[in-house]
Design a protein around this motif. Structure first.
Motif, mmCIF file in Angstrom:
data_model
loop_
_atom_site.group_PDB
_atom_site.id
_atom_site.type_symbol
_atom_site.label_atom_id
_atom_site.label_comp_id
_atom_site.label_asym_id
_atom_site.label_seq_id
_atom_site.Cartn_x
_atom_site.Cartn_y
_atom_site.Cartn_z
ATOM 1 N N LYS A 1 3.451 15.419 -1.344
ATOM 2 C CA LYS A 1 2.663 16.642 -1.348
ATOM 3 C C LYS A 1 1.376 16.439 -0.564
ATOM 4 O O LYS A 1 0.692 15.435 -0.721
ATOM 5 C CB LYS A 1 2.342 17.038 -2.796
ATOM 6 C CG LYS A 1 1.555 18.328 -2.923
ATOM 7 C CD LYS A 1 1.302 18.663 -4.385
ATOM 8 C CE LYS A 1 0.490 19.946 -4.512
ATOM 9 N NZ LYS A 1 0.213 20.285 -5.931
ATOM 10 N N GLY A 2 1.052 17.393 0.284
ATOM 11 C CA GLY A 2 -0.189 17.333 1.042
ATOM 12 C C GLY A 2 -0.082 16.612 2.365
ATOM 13 O O GLY A 2 -1.066 16.510 3.098
ATOM 14 N N VAL A 3 1.100 16.081 2.722
ATOM 15 C CA VAL A 3 1.260 15.408 4.009
ATOM 16 C C VAL A 3 1.340 16.452 5.110
ATOM 17 O O VAL A 3 2.170 17.364 5.059
ATOM 18 C CB VAL A 3 2.521 14.526 4.017
ATOM 19 C CG1 VAL A 3 2.713 13.880 5.385
ATOM 20 C CG2 VAL A 3 2.436 13.463 2.937
ATOM 21 N N TYR B 1 0.851 -1.190 0.000
ATOM 22 C CA TYR B 1 0.000 0.000 0.000
ATOM 23 C C TYR B 1 0.889 1.243 0.000
ATOM 24 O O TYR B 1 2.001 1.227 0.535
ATOM 25 C CB TYR B 1 -0.903 0.048 1.244
ATOM 26 C CG TYR B 1 -1.930 -1.054 1.328
ATOM 27 C CD1 TYR B 1 -3.206 -0.887 0.794
ATOM 28 C CD2 TYR B 1 -1.635 -2.253 1.963
ATOM 29 C CE1 TYR B 1 -4.150 -1.894 0.881
ATOM 30 C CE2 TYR B 1 -2.579 -3.265 2.061
ATOM 31 C CZ TYR B 1 -3.833 -3.073 1.523
ATOM 32 O OH TYR B 1 -4.767 -4.076 1.615
ATOM 33 N N THR B 2 0.371 2.308 -0.592
ATOM 34 C CA THR B 2 1.059 3.592 -0.537
ATOM 35 C C THR B 2 0.058 4.658 -0.109
ATOM 36 O O THR B 2 -1.152 4.516 -0.333
ATOM 37 C CB THR B 2 1.679 3.949 -1.908
ATOM 38 O OG1 THR B 2 2.442 5.152 -1.781
ATOM 39 C CG2 THR B 2 0.605 4.153 -2.957
ATOM 40 N N SER B 3 0.550 5.701 0.531
ATOM 41 C CA SER B 3 -0.348 6.738 1.038
ATOM 42 C C SER B 3 -0.766 7.678 -0.088
ATOM 43 O O SER B 3 0.045 8.077 -0.924
ATOM 44 C CB SER B 3 0.343 7.530 2.150
ATOM 45 O OG SER B 3 1.565 8.087 1.698
ATOM 46 N N MET B 4 -2.045 8.033 -0.079
ATOM 47 C CA MET B 4 -2.612 8.964 -1.054
ATOM 48 C C MET B 4 -3.610 9.849 -0.315
ATOM 49 O O MET B 4 -4.726 9.431 -0.031
ATOM 50 C CB MET B 4 -3.309 8.209 -2.179
ATOM 51 C CG MET B 4 -3.832 9.111 -3.293
ATOM 52 S SD MET B 4 -2.500 9.821 -4.289
ATOM 53 C CE MET B 4 -1.875 8.354 -5.102
ATOM 54 N N GLY B 5 -3.166 11.066 0.020
ATOM 55 C CA GLY B 5 -4.021 11.925 0.835
ATOM 56 C C GLY B 5 -4.145 11.333 2.222
ATOM 57 O O GLY B 5 -3.146 11.093 2.913
ATOM 58 N N TYR C 1 4.861 24.446 -0.472
ATOM 59 C CA TYR C 1 3.466 24.355 -0.892
ATOM 60 C C TYR C 1 2.905 22.996 -0.535
ATOM 61 O O TYR C 1 3.583 21.990 -0.513
ATOM 62 C CB TYR C 1 3.356 24.571 -2.403
ATOM 63 C CG TYR C 1 4.058 23.536 -3.237
ATOM 64 C CD1 TYR C 1 5.397 23.703 -3.594
ATOM 65 C CD2 TYR C 1 3.397 22.382 -3.648
ATOM 66 C CE1 TYR C 1 6.048 22.745 -4.337
ATOM 67 C CE2 TYR C 1 4.052 21.414 -4.390
ATOM 68 C CZ TYR C 1 5.375 21.605 -4.745
ATOM 69 O OH TYR C 1 6.010 20.663 -5.482
ATOM 70 N N GLY C 2 1.593 22.975 -0.279
ATOM 71 C CA GLY C 2 0.847 21.737 -0.186
ATOM 72 C C GLY C 2 1.114 20.882 1.035
ATOM 73 O O GLY C 2 0.689 19.749 1.081
#
Length: 471
Positions: free
Chosen positions: A285-287, A195-199, A356-357
């Motif tokens: 990005k977004g973490v 598994y990989t993290s997405m959001g 950013y992000g």
């Protein structure tokens, strides 16, 4: 001139037009009886009465249906965001009658041992109502899709499946979903899921991989056994932790030069213990502090959370020289993917990400690992090539419970690696160790070397001078 009355004959001897019958009229008060004797009014009253009876009957019938559905039917709704939704769709693809005309196409992929990927087309029930026969029961399957509602996790339209059948107990659905689960897991038996993290969600990465034998990764003597024993003990000791009020989680740090097999061993360990692997990218990005906590708390059960090259994802540089000058003040930074956190002045400080992000902070990472909101039942592995770059606060006991060095090849590893490629050549293996034991060689270097002489152990022994280039 002829008139119409309540009695008497009409024109040409015809029966006069009357209002309500006397049998009903006698129950109506006399002052308003003339009104009901009017044929137009009485006809309207009749229609109104018939309409009212029809409306009451219809409402009663609907109520009976609703109550009957409530007491004599059971149903369950499975939303698309739930894991069992995909199990159920696969199950329906195998159980649905082949004569069904309204179906959707779903393409799946299967990876052979050789790595070849083969596609397979399945027909699953389309949006609408379908019926299946299961364990002597007829089950109504309603697949619905919301056109204007998006599942924010997957980006697809929101869907759900509702199963309905005659009965008063829902255990039929528990058996059905359990059967679908077993069927889905059977396809993945003996494989490792990545598994990989997405959001804030975990998503599968690639296809389930063939389980890597634990013996294929050769570490120094006793290291592999130590880690396996410790993880097994943790997995089977939840009550021990709870009885003593100790947070039920375990952290490991594998450190050493590149190519020594740190990540390979974790993959093999997951296969050995039938665990999945969740790769957490802190530089993504977004973490943020919030998403990190969410990811750690929602990781799939029986999984290893992997933070690879933690020194590159989160770096801290501390200067503890006091100074009154602003130019000489303690300055610390945490970088993430080439960006930096500025203003870190200690382990408990909060650092704002200057990019950013993302709004991940070092204190947020520490709290996610063992703070109040930290998840339980978690196995965390970190890897690093540079132990000296890590802040000691990050790897203290409680966050990292076991630190193990995975160094370059020892004489024990040199011999095992040689015999791995050339079994039954113990004497040549001993000679090989004597020739190269003074070199600092990683298992990755040895593997590449042996592959150049994959069928001839004598050539592998005679050409060891090629390994001197890596001295």
């Amino acid at each position: 001139m002829n008139t119409i009355t309540g009695g008497g004959a009409g024109v040409n001897g015809a029966q006069p037009v009357r209002g309500l019958p006397k049998s009903i009229l006698q129950y109506i008060p006399e002052p308003i009886q003339p009104l009901f004797e009017n044929p137009l009014f009485s006809a309207g009253f009749g229609l109104l009465g018939v309409g009212s009876l029809v409306a009451i009957g219809r409402k009663g019938f609907q109520s009976v249906l609703i109550q009957g559905r409530r007491y004599f039917f059971v149903s369950v709704e499975v939303p698309s965001k739930d894991k069992s939704y995909h199990w159920l769709m696969d199950w329906l693809a195998t159980k649905k009658d082949k004569t069904t005309r309204h179906v959707s196409v779903e393409t799946t992929f299967h990876q052979h041992e050789s790595g070849e990927i083969v596609s397979k087309i399945n027909f699953i029930p389309s949006v609408g109502t379908h019926y299946v026969f299961y364990r002597g029961r007829v089950i109504k399957v309603e697949r619905s899709r919301e056109k204007n509602v998006i599942d924010m996790n997957s980006g697809n339209l929101w869907e759900s499946i509702t199963l309905t059948t005659l009965g008063t107990k829902r255990n039929i659905f528990q058996k059905l979903i359990e059967e679908a689960k077993i069927m889905a897991l059977d396809k993945e038996e003996g494989k490792t899921i990545i598994y990989t993290s997405m959001g804030t969600e975990w998503r599968r990465f690639g296809h389930p991989r063939r389980k890597r034998p634990i013996g294929s990764v050769i570490l120094d003597k006793g290291i592999s056994e130590t880690i396996i024993t410790d993880v097994r003990k943790f997995l089977g000791n939840a009550d021990w932790y709870n009885e003593r009020g100790i947070p039920y989680r375990r952290g490991y740090l594998l450190y050493g030069p590149p190519g020594t097999g740190k990540s390979s061993f974790i993959t093999a360990l997951a296969g050995e213990l039938q665990l999945s692997i969740c790769i957490l990218n802190l530089a993504g990005k977004g973490v943020s502090d919030v998403t990190l906590n969410q990811l750690l708390s929602t990781a799939p059960q029986r999984s290893i959370i992997l933070l690879e090259d933690i020194d590159s994802a989160i770096q801290t540089n501390e200067t503890n020289q006091p100074s009154s000058s602003s130019s000489n003040q303690s300055s610390n930074a945490i970088s993430s993917g080439g960006m930096q956190y500025q203003g870190y002045s200690g382990p408990s400080s909060t650092m704002q990400y200057q990019g950013y992000g993302s709004s991940l902070t070092f204190s947020g990472l520490l709290n996610a690992l063992d703070g109040v909101a930290a998840s339980e039942g978690r196995i965390l592995f970190m890897t690093t090539n540079h132990l000296e770059k890590l802040n000691k606060v990050l790897i203290r006991p409680g966050r990292v419970d076991l630190q193990i060095e995975i160094a370059n090849s020892s004489p024990y590893q040199l011999e095992k690696m040689f015999l791995k490629f050339y079994p039954d050549h113990q004497e040549l293996a001993t000679q090989f160790v004597d020739k190269v034991k003074h070199l600092s060689l990683s298992p990755a270097q040895l593997q590449a070397y042996f592959m150049n002489f994959s069928t001839d152990p004598v050539e592998a022994l005679e050409n060891v001078n090629q390994l001197n280039l890596n001295k």
